[in-house]
Design a protein around this motif. Structure first.
Motif, PDB file in Angstrom:
ATOM      1  N   SER A   1      50.180  83.388  29.903  1.00  0.00           N
ATOM      2  CA  SER A   1      48.739  83.170  29.818  1.00  0.00           C
ATOM      3  C   SER A   1      48.097  83.502  31.156  1.00  0.00           C
ATOM      4  N   THR A   2      46.890  83.989  31.099  1.00  0.00           N
ATOM      5  CA  THR A   2      46.151  84.273  32.335  1.00  0.00           C
ATOM      6  C   THR A   2      45.377  83.048  32.785  1.00  0.00           C
ATOM      7  N   THR A   3      45.406  81.996  31.971  1.00  0.00           N
ATOM      8  CA  THR A   3      44.711  80.765  32.332  1.00  0.00           C
ATOM      9  C   THR A   3      45.732  79.687  32.633  1.00  0.00           C
ATOM     10  N   ASN A   4      45.285  78.637  33.261  1.00  0.00           N
ATOM     11  CA  ASN A   4      46.157  77.520  33.593  1.00  0.00           C
ATOM     12  C   ASN A   4      46.246  76.597  32.376  1.00  0.00           C
ATOM     13  N   VAL A   5      47.293  76.764  31.561  1.00  0.00           N
ATOM     14  CA  VAL A   5      47.436  75.978  30.338  1.00  0.00           C
ATOM     15  C   VAL A   5      48.627  75.049  30.450  1.00  0.00           C
ATOM     16  N   ALA A   6      48.637  74.044  29.614  1.00  0.00           N
ATOM     17  CA  ALA A   6      49.733  73.078  29.591  1.00  0.00           C
ATOM     18  C   ALA A   6      51.011  73.725  29.077  1.00  0.00           C
ATOM     19  N   ALA A   7      52.132  73.097  29.392  1.00  0.00           N
ATOM     20  CA  ALA A   7      53.431  73.573  28.920  1.00  0.00           C
ATOM     21  C   ALA A   7      53.545  73.353  27.408  1.00  0.00           C
ATOM     22  N   PRO A   8      54.392  74.139  26.734  1.00  0.00           N
ATOM     23  CA  PRO A   8      54.609  73.937  25.300  1.00  0.00           C
ATOM     24  C   PRO A   8      55.153  72.533  25.041  1.00  0.00           C
ATOM     25  N   SER A   9      54.871  72.022  23.857  1.00  0.00           N
ATOM     26  CA  SER A   9      55.351  70.693  23.516  1.00  0.00           C
ATOM     27  C   SER A   9      55.606  70.612  22.020  1.00  0.00           C
ATOM     28  N   CYS A  10      56.385  69.597  21.631  1.00  0.00           N
ATOM     29  CA  CYS A  10      56.720  69.410  20.224  1.00  0.00           C
ATOM     30  C   CYS A  10      56.714  67.923  19.912  1.00  0.00           C
ATOM     31  N   TRP A  11      56.078  67.587  18.807  1.00  0.00           N
ATOM     32  CA  TRP A  11      56.096  66.213  18.309  1.00  0.00           C
ATOM     33  C   TRP A  11      56.672  66.252  16.905  1.00  0.00           C
ATOM     34  N   SER A  12      57.499  65.275  16.582  1.00  0.00           N
ATOM     35  CA  SER A  12      58.036  65.205  15.223  1.00  0.00           C
ATOM     36  C   SER A  12      58.005  63.768  14.746  1.00  0.00           C
ATOM     37  N   LEU A  13      57.967  63.621  13.435  1.00  0.00           N
ATOM     38  CA  LEU A  13      57.984  62.292  12.848  1.00  0.00           C
ATOM     39  C   LEU A  13      58.599  62.370  11.461  1.00  0.00           C
ATOM     40  N   ILE A  14      59.044  61.222  10.991  1.00  0.00           N
ATOM     41  CA  ILE A  14      59.557  61.128   9.633  1.00  0.00           C
ATOM     42  C   ILE A  14      58.934  59.915   8.968  1.00  0.00           C
ATOM     43  N   GLY A  15      58.885  59.966   7.658  1.00  0.00           N
ATOM     44  CA  GLY A  15      58.398  58.843   6.881  1.00  0.00           C
ATOM     45  C   GLY A  15      59.005  58.898   5.502  1.00  0.00           C
ATOM     46  N   VAL A  16      59.148  57.748   4.883  1.00  0.00           N
ATOM     47  CA  VAL A  16      59.695  57.680   3.531  1.00  0.00           C
ATOM     48  C   VAL A  16      58.577  57.223   2.614  1.00  0.00           C
ATOM     49  N   GLN A  17      58.424  57.925   1.486  1.00  0.00           N
ATOM     50  CA  GLN A  17      57.373  57.567   0.546  1.00  0.00           C
ATOM     51  C   GLN A  17      57.899  57.529  -0.876  1.00  0.00           C
ATOM     52  N   GLN A  18      57.260  56.741  -1.706  1.00  0.00           N
ATOM     53  CA  GLN A  18      57.511  56.703  -3.138  1.00  0.00           C
ATOM     54  C   GLN A  18      56.401  57.532  -3.767  1.00  0.00           C
TER      55      GLN A  18
ATOM     56  N   LEU B   1      65.416  61.502  -1.568  1.00  0.00           N
ATOM     57  CA  LEU B   1      66.450  60.499  -1.310  1.00  0.00           C
ATOM     58  C   LEU B   1      66.922  59.859  -2.606  1.00  0.00           C
ATOM     59  N   GLU B   2      65.992  59.687  -3.543  1.00  0.00           N
ATOM     60  CA  GLU B   2      66.324  59.084  -4.834  1.00  0.00           C
ATOM     61  C   GLU B   2      65.406  59.681  -5.898  1.00  0.00           C
ATOM     62  N   ILE B   3      66.006  60.124  -6.999  1.00  0.00           N
ATOM     63  CA  ILE B   3      65.224  60.704  -8.083  1.00  0.00           C
ATOM     64  C   ILE B   3      65.275  59.753  -9.271  1.00  0.00           C
ATOM     65  N   SER B   4      64.117  59.306  -9.689  1.00  0.00           N
ATOM     66  CA  SER B   4      64.014  58.366 -10.800  1.00  0.00           C
ATOM     67  C   SER B   4      64.471  59.029 -12.098  1.00  0.00           C
ATOM     68  N   GLU B   5      65.123  58.277 -12.958  1.00  0.00           N
ATOM     69  CA  GLU B   5      65.597  58.818 -14.246  1.00  0.00           C
ATOM     70  C   GLU B   5      64.447  59.316 -15.103  1.00  0.00           C
TER      71      GLU B   5
END
Length: 129
Positions: A13-30, A66-70
């Motif tokens: 980049s020709t501009t002063n930008v922040a370093a690359p970053s990564c965020w991750s998350l998980i969640g379980v839903q019905q 994770l689980e499949i209902s009948e």
């Protein structure tokens, strides 16, 4: 996850930008599919990789049953089986993220390039390229 491998050939980049970053998350839903009333248990894995050098984000999303209902329409499918544990899903998701590589940085345009193209278009100058 580390994004260093993904960005080994990132444009500077020709501009002063922040370093690359990564965020991750998980969640379980019905959640029920379509018009089903029976709910399946699904682990949702999401990662956002910030690429400031091209002023963009990459979102990676992975649904792990994770689980499949009948009574679910998914239970009728021949290969509709639970896809391991949450930990196994995390391992797979991490492997997906660490193997991700941008092969064509031309898919992104930096804000500097956008500005230059707008200036060139307004002045009637064709951009070299």
């Amino acid at each position: 996850p580390e994004v260093a491998e993904l960005l080994t050939d990132a444009p500077e980049s020709t501009t002063n930008v922040a370093a690359p970053s990564c965020w991750s998350l998980i969640g379980v839903q019905q959640v029920a599919k379509f018009k089903d009333t029976d709910k399946n248990t699904v682990c949702v894995h999401v990662a956002v990789i910030r690429l400031p050098c091209v002023d963009s984000d990459i979102v990676v999303h992975f649904n792990q049953p994770l689980e499949i209902s009948e009574g679910s329409s998914s239970a009728l499918l021949a290969n509709a089986l639970p896809a391991g544990t949450v930990e196994q899903g995390n391992d797979l998701f991490f492997a997906m993220l660490t193997s991700l590589k941008v092969r064509d940085w031309g898919l992104f345009s930096s804000p500097d390039e956008d500005e230059e193209q707008e200036e060139d278009a307004s002045s009637g100058v064709a951009a070299a390229g």
